[in-house]
Design a protein around this motif. Structure first.
Motif, PDB file in Angstrom:
ATOM      1  N   THR A   1       0.832  -1.202   0.000  1.00 27.75           N
ATOM      2  CA  THR A   1       0.000   0.000   0.000  1.00 27.75           C
ATOM      3  C   THR A   1       0.869   1.256   0.000  1.00 27.75           C
ATOM      4  O   THR A   1       0.598   2.210  -0.726  1.00 27.75           O
ATOM      5  CB  THR A   1      -0.944  -0.008   1.221  1.00 27.75           C
ATOM      6  N   TRP A   2       1.924   1.250   0.801  1.00 32.29           N
ATOM      7  CA  TRP A   2       2.836   2.388   0.876  1.00 32.29           C
ATOM      8  C   TRP A   2       3.473   2.671  -0.488  1.00 32.29           C
ATOM      9  O   TRP A   2       3.508   3.802  -0.949  1.00 32.29           O
ATOM     10  CB  TRP A   2       3.895   2.115   1.938  1.00 32.29           C
ATOM     11  N   VAL A   3       3.959   1.615  -1.154  1.00 28.86           N
ATOM     12  CA  VAL A   3       4.574   1.786  -2.476  1.00 28.86           C
ATOM     13  C   VAL A   3       3.545   2.329  -3.474  1.00 28.86           C
ATOM     14  O   VAL A   3       3.840   3.230  -4.260  1.00 28.86           O
ATOM     15  CB  VAL A   3       5.207   0.462  -2.965  1.00 28.86           C
ATOM     16  N   ALA A   4       2.324   1.823  -3.422  1.00 27.41           N
ATOM     17  CA  ALA A   4       1.266   2.327  -4.314  1.00 27.41           C
ATOM     18  C   ALA A   4       0.971   3.794  -4.028  1.00 27.41           C
ATOM     19  O   ALA A   4       0.755   4.582  -4.962  1.00 27.41           O
ATOM     20  CB  ALA A   4       0.006   1.482  -4.156  1.00 27.41           C
ATOM     21  N   GLN A   5       0.982   4.203  -2.755  1.00 28.08           N
ATOM     22  CA  GLN A   5       0.739   5.605  -2.406  1.00 28.08           C
ATOM     23  C   GLN A   5       1.863   6.514  -2.880  1.00 28.08           C
ATOM     24  O   GLN A   5       1.649   7.707  -3.065  1.00 28.08           O
ATOM     25  CB  GLN A   5       0.528   5.751  -0.899  1.00 28.08           C
ATOM     26  N   LEU A   6       3.050   5.948  -3.111  1.00 35.01           N
ATOM     27  CA  LEU A   6       4.148   6.709  -3.694  1.00 35.01           C
ATOM     28  C   LEU A   6       3.957   6.894  -5.201  1.00 35.01           C
ATOM     29  O   LEU A   6       4.737   7.579  -5.843  1.00 35.01           O
ATOM     30  CB  LEU A   6       5.486   6.010  -3.438  1.00 35.01           C
ATOM     31  N   GLY A   7       2.910   6.270  -5.749  1.00 33.64           N
ATOM     32  CA  GLY A   7       2.621   6.397  -7.173  1.00 33.64           C
ATOM     33  C   GLY A   7       3.300   5.351  -8.034  1.00 33.64           C
ATOM     34  O   GLY A   7       3.402   5.514  -9.250  1.00 33.64           O
ATOM     35  N   VAL A   8       3.740   4.270  -7.414  1.00 35.75           N
ATOM     36  CA  VAL A   8       4.457   3.228  -8.147  1.00 35.75           C
ATOM     37  C   VAL A   8       3.503   2.091  -8.482  1.00 35.75           C
ATOM     38  O   VAL A   8       2.815   1.572  -7.604  1.00 35.75           O
ATOM     39  CB  VAL A   8       5.641   2.698  -7.307  1.00 35.75           C
ATOM     40  N   ASP A   9       3.473   1.720  -9.733  1.00 29.76           N
ATOM     41  CA  ASP A   9       2.678   0.580 -10.195  1.00 29.76           C
ATOM     42  C   ASP A   9       3.606  -0.640 -10.214  1.00 29.76           C
ATOM     43  O   ASP A   9       4.451  -0.775 -11.104  1.00 29.76           O
ATOM     44  CB  ASP A   9       2.128   0.874 -11.585  1.00 29.76           C
ATOM     45  N   GLN A  10       3.455  -1.513  -9.218  1.00 30.42           N
ATOM     46  CA  GLN A  10       4.361  -2.660  -9.121  1.00 30.42           C
ATOM     47  C   GLN A  10       4.215  -3.623 -10.295  1.00 30.42           C
ATOM     48  O   GLN A  10       5.192  -4.262 -10.691  1.00 30.42           O
ATOM     49  CB  GLN A  10       4.158  -3.394  -7.798  1.00 30.42           C
ATOM     50  N   LEU A  11       3.020  -3.713 -10.873  1.00 25.32           N
ATOM     51  CA  LEU A  11       2.850  -4.573 -12.055  1.00 25.32           C
ATOM     52  C   LEU A  11       3.616  -4.003 -13.244  1.00 25.32           C
ATOM     53  O   LEU A  11       4.229  -4.760 -14.009  1.00 25.32           O
ATOM     54  CB  LEU A  11       1.373  -4.749 -12.383  1.00 25.32           C
ATOM     55  N   ALA A  12       3.625  -2.673 -13.388  1.00 25.45           N
ATOM     56  CA  ALA A  12       4.395  -2.043 -14.471  1.00 25.45           C
ATOM     57  C   ALA A  12       5.890  -2.242 -14.239  1.00 25.45           C
ATOM     58  O   ALA A  12       6.640  -2.497 -15.193  1.00 25.45           O
ATOM     59  CB  ALA A  12       4.055  -0.563 -14.575  1.00 25.45           C
ATOM     60  N   LEU A  13       6.326  -2.139 -12.986  1.00 23.92           N
ATOM     61  CA  LEU A  13       7.738  -2.396 -12.686  1.00 23.92           C
ATOM     62  C   LEU A  13       8.114  -3.831 -13.046  1.00 23.92           C
ATOM     63  O   LEU A  13       9.159  -4.072 -13.640  1.00 23.92           O
ATOM     64  CB  LEU A  13       8.032  -2.159 -11.204  1.00 23.92           C
TER      65      LEU A  13
ATOM     66  N   ALA B   1       6.673  -5.720 -15.245  1.00 24.20           N
ATOM     67  CA  ALA B   1       6.689  -5.836 -16.708  1.00 24.20           C
ATOM     68  C   ALA B   1       7.975  -5.261 -17.295  1.00 24.20           C
ATOM     69  O   ALA B   1       8.443  -5.722 -18.339  1.00 24.20           O
ATOM     70  CB  ALA B   1       5.465  -5.142 -17.300  1.00 24.20           C
ATOM     71  N   SER B   2       8.560  -4.274 -16.604  1.00 21.86           N
ATOM     72  CA  SER B   2       9.814  -3.685 -17.087  1.00 21.86           C
ATOM     73  C   SER B   2      11.034  -4.476 -16.628  1.00 21.86           C
ATOM     74  O   SER B   2      12.161  -4.119 -16.965  1.00 21.86           O
ATOM     75  CB  SER B   2       9.930  -2.230 -16.630  1.00 21.86           C
ATOM     76  N   GLY B   3      10.814  -5.531 -15.828  1.00 19.87           N
ATOM     77  CA  GLY B   3      11.919  -6.400 -15.439  1.00 19.87           C
ATOM     78  C   GLY B   3      12.444  -6.183 -14.033  1.00 19.87           C
ATOM     79  O   GLY B   3      13.507  -6.689 -13.689  1.00 19.87           O
ATOM     80  N   MET B   4      11.708  -5.436 -13.174  1.00 19.36           N
ATOM     81  CA  MET B   4      12.161  -5.200 -11.810  1.00 19.36           C
ATOM     82  C   MET B   4      11.104  -5.633 -10.808  1.00 19.36           C
ATOM     83  O   MET B   4       9.919  -5.410 -11.030  1.00 19.36           O
ATOM     84  CB  MET B   4      12.457  -3.717 -11.593  1.00 19.36           C
ATOM     85  N   VAL B   5      11.545  -6.265  -9.731  1.00 21.31           N
ATOM     86  CA  VAL B   5      10.638  -6.668  -8.652  1.00 21.31           C
ATOM     87  C   VAL B   5      11.281  -6.328  -7.308  1.00 21.31           C
ATOM     88  O   VAL B   5      12.490  -6.133  -7.217  1.00 21.31           O
ATOM     89  CB  VAL B   5      10.307  -8.175  -8.691  1.00 21.31           C
ATOM     90  N   PHE B   6      10.442  -6.276  -6.280  1.00 20.41           N
ATOM     91  CA  PHE B   6      10.921  -6.119  -4.912  1.00 20.41           C
ATOM     92  C   PHE B   6      10.943  -7.486  -4.248  1.00 20.41           C
ATOM     93  O   PHE B   6      10.088  -8.325  -4.514  1.00 20.41           O
ATOM     94  CB  PHE B   6       9.992  -5.204  -4.103  1.00 20.41           C
ATOM     95  N   ALA B   7      11.901  -7.676  -3.353  1.00 17.76           N
ATOM     96  CA  ALA B   7      11.966  -8.916  -2.588  1.00 17.76           C
ATOM     97  C   ALA B   7      12.443  -8.598  -1.181  1.00 17.76           C
ATOM     98  O   ALA B   7      13.228  -7.675  -0.967  1.00 17.76           O
ATOM     99  CB  ALA B   7      12.930  -9.902  -3.252  1.00 17.76           C
ATOM    100  N   VAL B   8      11.966  -9.380  -0.229  1.00 20.78           N
ATOM    101  CA  VAL B   8      12.451  -9.270   1.138  1.00 20.78           C
ATOM    102  C   VAL B   8      13.764 -10.041   1.209  1.00 20.78           C
ATOM    103  O   VAL B   8      13.812 -11.229   0.906  1.00 20.78           O
ATOM    104  CB  VAL B   8      11.426  -9.829   2.145  1.00 20.78           C
ATOM    105  N   ARG B   9      14.817  -9.354   1.587  1.00 26.72           N
ATOM    106  CA  ARG B   9      16.127  -9.997   1.732  1.00 26.72           C
ATOM    107  C   ARG B   9      16.290 -10.544   3.139  1.00 26.72           C
ATOM    108  O   ARG B   9      16.851 -11.620   3.342  1.00 26.72           O
ATOM    109  CB  ARG B   9      17.249  -9.006   1.433  1.00 26.72           C
ATOM    110  N   SER B  10      15.814  -9.769   4.118  1.00 26.43           N
ATOM    111  CA  SER B  10      15.907 -10.253   5.497  1.00 26.43           C
ATOM    112  C   SER B  10      14.826  -9.593   6.334  1.00 26.43           C
ATOM    113  O   SER B  10      14.315  -8.531   5.995  1.00 26.43           O
ATOM    114  CB  SER B  10      17.289  -9.971   6.096  1.00 26.43           C
ATOM    115  N   ILE B  11      14.504 -10.263   7.431  1.00 25.32           N
ATOM    116  CA  ILE B  11      13.537  -9.731   8.380  1.00 25.32           C
ATOM    117  C   ILE B  11      13.945 -10.193   9.769  1.00 25.32           C
ATOM    118  O   ILE B  11      14.337 -11.342   9.962  1.00 25.32           O
ATOM    119  CB  ILE B  11      12.097 -10.161   8.036  1.00 25.32           C
ATOM    120  N   GLN B  12      13.899  -9.251  10.696  1.00 21.99           N
ATOM    121  CA  GLN B  12      14.111  -9.570  12.106  1.00 21.99           C
ATOM    122  C   GLN B  12      12.845  -9.136  12.821  1.00 21.99           C
ATOM    123  O   GLN B  12      12.470  -7.965  12.776  1.00 21.99           O
ATOM    124  CB  GLN B  12      15.321  -8.829  12.654  1.00 21.99           C
ATOM    125  N   ALA B  13      12.169 -10.074  13.466  1.00 25.46           N
ATOM    126  CA  ALA B  13      10.858  -9.792  14.033  1.00 25.46           C
ATOM    127  C   ALA B  13      10.803 -10.138  15.507  1.00 25.46           C
ATOM    128  O   ALA B  13      11.472 -11.068  15.964  1.00 25.46           O
ATOM    129  CB  ALA B  13       9.795 -10.582  13.286  1.00 25.46           C
TER     130      ALA B  13
END
Length: 114
Positions: free
Chosen positions: A20-32, A34-46
């Motif tokens: 939701t935060w990324v979408a509010q920044l105006g970023v279309d993750q599906l368009a990204l 399609a252009s060859g870029m994705v986000f991934a979680v590299r690590s998490i400490q919870a």
């Protein structure tokens, strides 16, 4: 069981908040994607600090701690009426479709204050 929110659901809650935060920044993750870029979680400490109960109204608070051209480090909390129930430090990276690190789009590097 017993009306307590299952522990893995907290990860789902913070994932939805990040999307939701990324979408509010105006970023279309599906368009990204399609252009060859994705986000991934590299690590998490919870940390699980207190249980949420089924029916609780929860809020996810996200703050960007730091960033590089290809990575964000976020602090996220799941709260109930201001009480922190779950806290996580999450490292998000940008990857090409082949899994290699890549730079975040310029608009995200400029506008990534959570």
């Amino acid at each position: 069981m017993g009306g307590i929110v299952y522990y893995a659901n907290y990860l789902k809650f913070i994932e939805r908040a990040r999307s939701t935060w990324v979408a509010q920044l105006g970023v279309d993750q599906l368009a990204l994607q399609a252009s060859g870029m994705v986000f991934a979680v590299r690590s998490i400490q919870a940390e699980y600090l207190a249980p949420a109960r089924l029916g609780d109204q929860l809020e996810v608070v996200s703050q960007r701690r730091s960033s590089t051209p290809a990575r964000w480090i976020l602090h996220q909390e799941v709260q109930r009426r201001g009480q922190v129930l779950f806290s996580a430090e999450v490292t998000i990276v940008a990857l090409t479709e082949t899994g290699k690190p890549t730079r975040l789009p310029a608009e995200l590097r400029r506008n990534s204050n959570a």
